[in-house]
Motif scaffolding. Structure first.
Motif, PDB file in Angstrom:
ATOM      1  N   ASP A  62     -47.039-121.092 -26.082  1.00  0.00           N
ATOM      2  CA  ASP A  62     -48.338-121.702 -25.797  1.00  0.00           C
ATOM      3  C   ASP A  62     -49.032-120.992 -24.639  1.00  0.00           C
ATOM      4  OD1 ASP A  62     -50.392-123.871 -25.867  1.00  0.00           O
ATOM      5  OD2 ASP A  62     -49.536-124.316 -23.904  1.00  0.00           O
ATOM      6  N   HIS A 121     -52.730-125.072 -26.636  1.00  0.00           N
ATOM      7  CA  HIS A 121     -53.215-126.356 -26.115  1.00  0.00           C
ATOM      8  C   HIS A 121     -54.732-126.370 -25.944  1.00  0.00           C
ATOM      9  CE1 HIS A 121     -52.887-123.980 -22.391  1.00  0.00           C
ATOM     10  NE2 HIS A 121     -53.812-124.784 -21.908  1.00  0.00           N
ATOM     11  N   GLU A 122     -55.328-125.205 -25.685  1.00  0.00           N
ATOM     12  CA  GLU A 122     -56.777-125.151 -25.501  1.00  0.00           C
ATOM     13  C   GLU A 122     -57.519-125.439 -26.808  1.00  0.00           C
ATOM     14  OE1 GLU A 122     -57.616-121.401 -23.800  1.00  0.00           O
ATOM     15  OE2 GLU A 122     -56.569-121.824 -21.905  1.00  0.00           O
ATOM     16  N   LEU A 149     -56.731-127.698 -28.786  1.00  0.00           N
ATOM     17  CA  LEU A 149     -56.708-129.153 -28.993  1.00  0.00           C
ATOM     18  C   LEU A 149     -57.962-129.822 -28.453  1.00  0.00           C
ATOM     19  CD1 LEU A 149     -53.029-130.128 -28.084  1.00  0.00           C
ATOM     20  CD2 LEU A 149     -54.083-130.202 -30.344  1.00  0.00           C
ATOM     21  N   ASN A 150     -58.691-129.128 -27.567  1.00  0.00           N
ATOM     22  CA  ASN A 150     -59.854-129.743 -26.922  1.00  0.00           C
ATOM     23  C   ASN A 150     -60.878-130.263 -27.927  1.00  0.00           C
ATOM     24  OD1 ASN A 150     -58.983-129.421 -24.264  1.00  0.00           O
ATOM     25  ND2 ASN A 150     -59.830-127.361 -24.131  1.00  0.00           N
ATOM     26  N   THR A 167     -59.439-133.269 -29.943  1.00  0.00           N
ATOM     27  CA  THR A 167     -59.336-134.479 -29.126  1.00  0.00           C
ATOM     28  C   THR A 167     -60.709-135.037 -28.796  1.00  0.00           C
ATOM     29  OG1 THR A 167     -57.354-133.513 -28.136  1.00  0.00           O
ATOM     30  CG2 THR A 167     -58.258-135.474 -27.090  1.00  0.00           C
ATOM     31  N   TYR A 204     -61.354-130.990 -20.301  1.00  0.00           N
ATOM     32  CA  TYR A 204     -60.261-130.327 -21.009  1.00  0.00           C
ATOM     33  C   TYR A 204     -59.369-131.440 -21.568  1.00  0.00           C
ATOM     34  CZ  TYR A 204     -61.958-126.558 -18.013  1.00  0.00           C
ATOM     35  OH  TYR A 204     -62.754-125.652 -17.368  1.00  0.00           O
ATOM     36  N   SER A 205     -59.787-131.985 -22.684  1.00  0.00           N
ATOM     37  CA  SER A 205     -59.196-133.227 -23.183  1.00  0.00           C
ATOM     38  C   SER A 205     -57.798-133.082 -23.758  1.00  0.00           C
ATOM     39  CB  SER A 205     -60.120-133.852 -24.237  1.00  0.00           C
ATOM     40  OG  SER A 205     -60.390-132.936 -25.278  1.00  0.00           O
ATOM     41  N   TRP A 206     -57.269-131.861 -23.810  1.00  0.00           N
ATOM     42  CA  TRP A 206     -55.890-131.689 -24.277  1.00  0.00           C
ATOM     43  C   TRP A 206     -54.906-132.400 -23.350  1.00  0.00           C
ATOM     44  CZ3 TRP A 206     -52.070-129.800 -21.278  1.00  0.00           C
ATOM     45  CH2 TRP A 206     -52.439-129.075 -20.136  1.00  0.00           C
TER      46      TRP A 206
END
Length: 227
Positions: A99, A105-106, A108-109, A112, A126-128
């Motif tokens: 990752d 993970h970015e 996922l923003n 989300t 950055y809602s992840w």
């Protein structure tokens, strides 16, 4: 123990130099107008991708994964109760290394934001971090007994390393998101926050490596771990 201290000190020195170099180039960028410095600024930016700090962070995560996997193997040969817990941690750090390099993970923003409706949020820009917090809580609950069975010194080392890492990756990340939402991410103040975040992550990982080495050397004194 001397070789272990030398190894950990070397990691701390490298991390400190990378953080200082990143902050220095960012200061030059925002206070002198020399943005790229022949590409050195991007190469040393701790908040950048596929550069020197990224590779160092990946190396730290892979080291954690390898040490955890080694302990998991030793525990399995002993038919120890928590061997699966060690293996899951090893695989988890392996995924975190991937990752860190790929930035899963970015991505996922957007997902989300759409699902939870946080497009206009400042603290959760950055809602992840929402699924990230859920995962941390799930791991924390699942590993309570695992931590309890550790000797006090090892438990404290593990928890301090985890707290430092999680505070950086979630807590400081949220502060940085708030600042970016209000003032953008193209300023020296945001560079300070991102350097603090990455610094806490690096130091947390190095503390965890140190904790794992201490644990392995105490539990398996017949095995010599050299850097």
């Amino acid at each position: 123990m001397k070789t272990t201290c030398t190894f950990v000190r070397a990691l701390l020195l490298i991390a400190s130099l990378l953080l200082a170099a990143s902050l220095t180039t960012q200061a030059i960028k925002y206070f002198t107008g020399h943005a790229r410095l022949l590409g050195i600024t991007d190469l040393l930016n701790v908040n950048g991708e596929v550069n020197v700090p990224t590779f160092f962070s990946v190396l730290l995560l892979l080291t954690c994964s390898s040490l955890l996997g080694f302990v998991a193997y030793l525990k399995k040969t002993q038919r120890a109760t928590y061997s699966l817990h060690w293996l899951i941690l090893s695989l988890g750090f392996l995924f975190m290394a991937a990752d860190e390099f790929m930035g899963f993970h970015e991505r996922l923003n957007e997902v989300t934001d759409q699902q939870v409706g946080l497009v206009d949020s400042t603290w959760l820009k950055y809602s992840w971090v929402i699924p990230g917090l859920f995962v941390i809580m799930l791991i924390g609950i699942s590993y309570i007994r695992f931590l309890q069975q550790l000797a006090r010194a090892h438990r404290i080392r593990f928890m301090l390393a985890g707290a430092l890492y999680c505070t950086g990756i979630i807590g400081v990340e949220m502060v940085g998101a708030h600042h970016a939402a209000l003032h953008s991410s193209f300023n020296f103040a945001y560079s300070l926050l991102s350097t603090l975040e990455e610094g806490m992550e690096m130091m947390g990982l190095i503390l965890f490596i140190n904790a794992l080495i201490h644990y392995t050397r105490e539990q398996y004194p017949h095995i010599r771990i050299r850097p």
